[in-house]
Enzyme design. Structure first.
Site, short mmCIF file in Angstrom:
data_model
loop_
_atom_site.label_atom_id
_atom_site.label_comp_id
_atom_site.label_asym_id
_atom_site.label_seq_id
_atom_site.Cartn_x
_atom_site.Cartn_y
_atom_site.Cartn_z
N GLU A 155 8.72 1.52 11.29
CA GLU A 155 9.77 2.54 11.29
C GLU A 155 9.05 3.88 11.25
O GLU A 155 8.42 4.22 10.25
CB GLU A 155 10.67 2.38 10.05
CG GLU A 155 11.36 1.03 9.93
CD GLU A 155 12.55 0.87 10.88
OE1 GLU A 155 12.79 1.76 11.71
OE2 GLU A 155 13.23 -0.16 10.77
N GLY A 174 6.34 5.24 8.28
CA GLY A 174 5.52 6.45 8.21
C GLY A 174 5.53 7.19 9.53
O GLY A 174 6.46 7.03 10.34
N SER A 175 4.50 7.97 9.74
CA SER A 175 4.48 8.86 10.91
C SER A 175 4.16 8.11 12.21
O SER A 175 3.56 7.03 12.18
CB SER A 175 3.42 9.95 10.68
OG SER A 175 2.14 9.35 10.55
N CYS A 177 13.40 11.18 7.58
CA CYS A 177 13.07 10.82 8.97
C CYS A 177 14.21 11.12 9.92
O CYS A 177 13.98 11.47 11.07
CB CYS A 177 12.67 9.35 9.05
SG CYS A 177 13.89 8.23 8.36
N LYS A 191 0.89 -1.17 0.00
CA LYS A 191 0.00 0.00 0.00
C LYS A 191 0.92 1.21 0.00
O LYS A 191 1.39 1.65 1.03
CB LYS A 191 -0.87 -0.02 1.26
CG LYS A 191 -2.23 0.66 1.12
CD LYS A 191 -2.17 2.12 0.70
CE LYS A 191 -1.96 3.09 1.84
NZ LYS A 191 -1.66 4.47 1.38
N PRO A 192 1.22 1.74 -1.21
CA PRO A 192 2.14 2.89 -1.26
C PRO A 192 1.43 4.16 -0.81
O PRO A 192 0.20 4.21 -0.73
CB PRO A 192 2.49 2.97 -2.75
CG PRO A 192 1.33 2.37 -3.46
CD PRO A 192 0.70 1.38 -2.53
N GLU A 231 -0.38 7.60 -1.02
CA GLU A 231 -1.30 8.16 -2.01
C GLU A 231 -0.66 9.33 -2.76
O GLU A 231 -1.16 9.77 -3.79
CB GLU A 231 -2.61 8.61 -1.34
CG GLU A 231 -2.49 9.62 -0.21
CD GLU A 231 -2.20 8.98 1.16
OE1 GLU A 231 -1.56 7.91 1.21
OE2 GLU A 231 -2.61 9.57 2.17
N GLU A 278 8.00 16.97 14.80
CA GLU A 278 8.76 16.78 13.56
C GLU A 278 8.37 17.89 12.58
O GLU A 278 7.18 18.14 12.38
CB GLU A 278 8.39 15.40 12.99
CG GLU A 278 9.20 14.96 11.81
CD GLU A 278 8.83 13.54 11.34
OE1 GLU A 278 7.66 13.15 11.47
OE2 GLU A 278 9.73 12.84 10.84
P1 NAD Z 1 2.01 8.82 6.96
O1 NAD Z 1 2.11 8.11 8.26
O2 NAD Z 1 1.05 9.92 6.82
O3 NAD Z 1 1.66 7.78 5.80
C1 NAD Z 1 2.48 6.65 5.55
C2 NAD Z 1 1.64 5.58 4.87
O4 NAD Z 1 0.67 5.10 5.81
C3 NAD Z 1 0.83 6.08 3.67
O5 NAD Z 1 0.78 5.06 2.73
C4 NAD Z 1 -0.55 6.34 4.28
O6 NAD Z 1 -1.60 6.26 3.34
C5 NAD Z 1 -0.64 5.22 5.28
N1 NAD Z 1 -1.50 5.47 6.46
C6 NAD Z 1 -1.68 6.63 7.12
N2 NAD Z 1 -2.47 6.44 8.21
C7 NAD Z 1 -2.75 5.11 8.23
C8 NAD Z 1 -3.51 4.28 9.12
N3 NAD Z 1 -4.14 4.79 10.18
N4 NAD Z 1 -3.59 2.95 8.87
C9 NAD Z 1 -2.95 2.42 7.80
N5 NAD Z 1 -2.24 3.14 6.92
C10 NAD Z 1 -2.13 4.48 7.14
O7 NAD Z 1 3.50 9.30 6.63
P2 NAD Z 1 4.02 10.11 5.35
O8 NAD Z 1 3.60 11.53 5.47
O9 NAD Z 1 3.73 9.37 4.12
O10 NAD Z 1 5.61 10.01 5.56
C11 NAD Z 1 6.33 10.86 6.40
C12 NAD Z 1 6.56 10.22 7.76
O11 NAD Z 1 7.25 8.98 7.62
C13 NAD Z 1 7.43 11.07 8.66
O12 NAD Z 1 6.93 11.03 9.97
C14 NAD Z 1 8.79 10.37 8.58
O13 NAD Z 1 9.63 10.64 9.68
C15 NAD Z 1 8.37 8.94 8.50
N6 NAD Z 1 9.44 8.10 7.96
C16 NAD Z 1 10.12 7.26 8.79
C17 NAD Z 1 11.17 6.51 8.31
C18 NAD Z 1 11.96 5.57 9.20
O14 NAD Z 1 12.74 4.78 8.68
N7 NAD Z 1 11.83 5.65 10.51
C19 NAD Z 1 11.52 6.59 6.96
C20 NAD Z 1 10.79 7.46 6.12
C21 NAD Z 1 9.75 8.21 6.64
#
Ligand code: NAD
Length: 445
Positions: free
Chosen positions: A224, A202-203, A258, A152-153, A155, A353
């Site tokens: 992560e 992600g976040s 990140c 699930k990449p 959006e 962040e």
């Molecule tokens: P995000 O958490 O908004 O989204 C990441 C992915 O999760 C997306 O595909 C999104 O559609 C999905 N998603 C969001 N909420 C969800 C839920 N409740 N259930 C299931 N899927 C959900 O993050 P983003 O804005 O795409 O990326 C930036 C964040 O990622 C920053 O906080 C960054 O620090 C973090 N990040 C961490 C690392 C690491 O290795 N620790 C690496 C890269 C990015």
């Protein structure tokens, strides 16, 4: 069928679309994933490795197209996008070998063997900031361990993901790697579906949500998450090297990394000199479109993220921060290189962040004060100390999964990528990380 449109962050015009995945389609995706996984699981590690290497070769002719697509979808400059694609292609050689070695069965006594068995179907949910690399880092261990994957990449970057998956699927068996497109709604549905593991990048907020949703099924999690990395600059640091690192780490990928440096605590005795060097380096950065030579900061991914950074800068100004470079009133789509001093605990810039090209500086009188401020956070991804003989002792006191002394975090290839506190749950990389994608089984006979 509804479509998910991908927008150019520079112009906000549509650059392409993909079919949106409905939650009602997940059972069929899962059926195919289970079927493919059963056949994939009986292959040896060497056979899986061979197929993956073959599949990744299909990316080679697409290298330039994929790099351009990354730049167009999320705005990073073409040189950086090229490194991301090159790294992904290269990883098929060493990462499959590393995972293969980590997952080989081990005899630990004359009658006892430890095996690393597949878990089943892995939901791989990835972010937009490194749209290829972040998916790839978790994809290779998941597949090498004998699992099938539903990706699930983000959006924000569906086209990159689709091109990547389509290329690999010219070699991989049908159903082994599938894609589910959409925002967090389909992400949530996938987490709640009948899958065996969630590999998420992600976040922190999304990570907490996923953990809660995964609890009912006690699903395996590797997450992560976000960071708010501190940097401490001690009185005896090499000031020029520290300033060069501070700027490079704060501005990399327009700050959308990140482990970018988010807050800097510098000894008051060298603060003026440090800030002068920071300004000299920061002024060398060029903002602009991804295809313009010399540009190293591209547009912010979307208006929401732009507003998020502005809000933090405006909050900092209202609470007394001084702007040494830049301002708090940028118009879309850029955030110019910004250097702020007078950072305090009360500011959002310190607490949250930022994910923008901002150097945020605070002066300290005593090193314990800097260590305390560095640790006053739920985040604990990376942390960095620049200093002389006392730097290792300071580093030992920092609450982070990865700590760099007079250099960035991450260490040598083969080290785990790991967050402490709320920056991660489980981790990937290294033998211990690769094994998190497998079920450990003890066989005694
Ligand atoms: P995000 O958490 O908004 O989204 C990441 C992915 O999760 C997306 O595909 C999104 O559609 C999905 N998603 C969001 N909420 C969800 C839920 N409740 N259930 C299931 N899927 C959900 O993050 P983003 O804005 O795409 O990326 C930036 C964040 O990622 C920053 O906080 C960054 O620090 C973090 N990040 C961490 C690392 C690491 O290795 N620790 C690496 C890269 C990015």
């Amino acid at each position: 069928m509804s479509r998910l449109i991908s927008y150019d962050p520079l112009t906000r015009s549509a650059i392409g679309d993909v079919a949106l995945t409905e939650a009602a389609q997940l059972p069929e995706l899962l059926r195919q994933a289970r079927l493919a996984q059963t056949a994939w699981a009986v292959l040896t590690l060497a056979q899986r490795q061979q197929q993956l290497r073959l599949a990744y070769q299909c990316l080679i002719p697409l290298q330039d197209d994929l790099a351009k697509l990354i730049s167009r979808e999320m705005g990073k400059d073409l040189r950086r996008a090229g490194y991301e694609v090159g790294g992904t292609i290269h990883s098929a050689a060493y990462l499959t070998a590393e995972v293969g070695a980590a997952l080989a069965s081990e005899l630990i006594g004359p009658d006892t063997q430890i095996q690393y068995r597949p878990l089943g179907v892995v939901a791989l949910i990835s972010p937009w900031n490194y749209p290829l690399a972040m998916a790839n880092n978790l994809l290779i261990p998941a597949l090498m361990a004998g699992n099938s994957v539903i990706l699930k990449p983000s959006e924000e970057t569906p086209l990159v993901a689709q091109k990547f998956v389509d290329a690999l699927n010219t070699v991989l068996p049908a159903g082994l790697l599938q894609i589910a497109h959409g925002d967090e709604k389909i992400g949530q549905a996938l987490v709640q579906a009948d899958i065996n593991m969630i590999a998420f990048t992600g976040s922190m907020a999304a990570g907490k949500h996923i953990m809660a949703n995964a609890a009912a099924g006690l699903k395996r999690l590797v997450m992560e998450l976000g960071g708010n990395d501190p940097m401490i600059v001690m009185a005896d640091a090499d000031v020029d090297a520290a300033a060069r690192f501070a700027v490079a780490s704060s501005f990399e990928n327009a700050g959308q990394m990140c482990t970018s440096t988010e807050r800097i605590y510098v000894d008051a005795g060298i603060a003026r000199q440090f800030e002068e060097r920071v300004l000299a380096y920061a002024r060398q950065y060029r903002v602009g479109p991804w295809d313009q030579p010399g540009v190293n900061i591209g547009p912010v991914v979307n208006p929401r993220q732009h507003q998020h950074v502005l809000q933090q800068l405006q909050d900092a100004r209202a609470k007394g921060a001084q702007f040494l470079l830049g301002s708090d009133d940028y118009v879309l789509p850029y955030i110019q290189p910004t250097v702020v001093t007078g950072l305090t605990r009360e500011m959002q810039l310190e607490q949250e962040e930022t994910f923008g090209p901002v150097v945020a500086i605070s002066h300290f009188q005593h090193i314990q004060e800097a260590i305390q401020r560095a640790n006053e956070s739920d985040y604990g991804l990376g942390a960095v100390v620049f200093g002389g003989a006392g730097a290792p002792e300071v580093a030992q006191q920092l609450e982070a999964g990865m700590v760099g002394i007079n250099q960035g975090v991450g260490g040598a290839g083969g080290a785990p990528w790991v967050g402490a506190k709320h920056s991660g749950y489980g981790f990937h990389g290294s033998a211990a990380g690769h094994r998190q994608f497998a079920q450990v089984r003890v066989l005694s006979q």
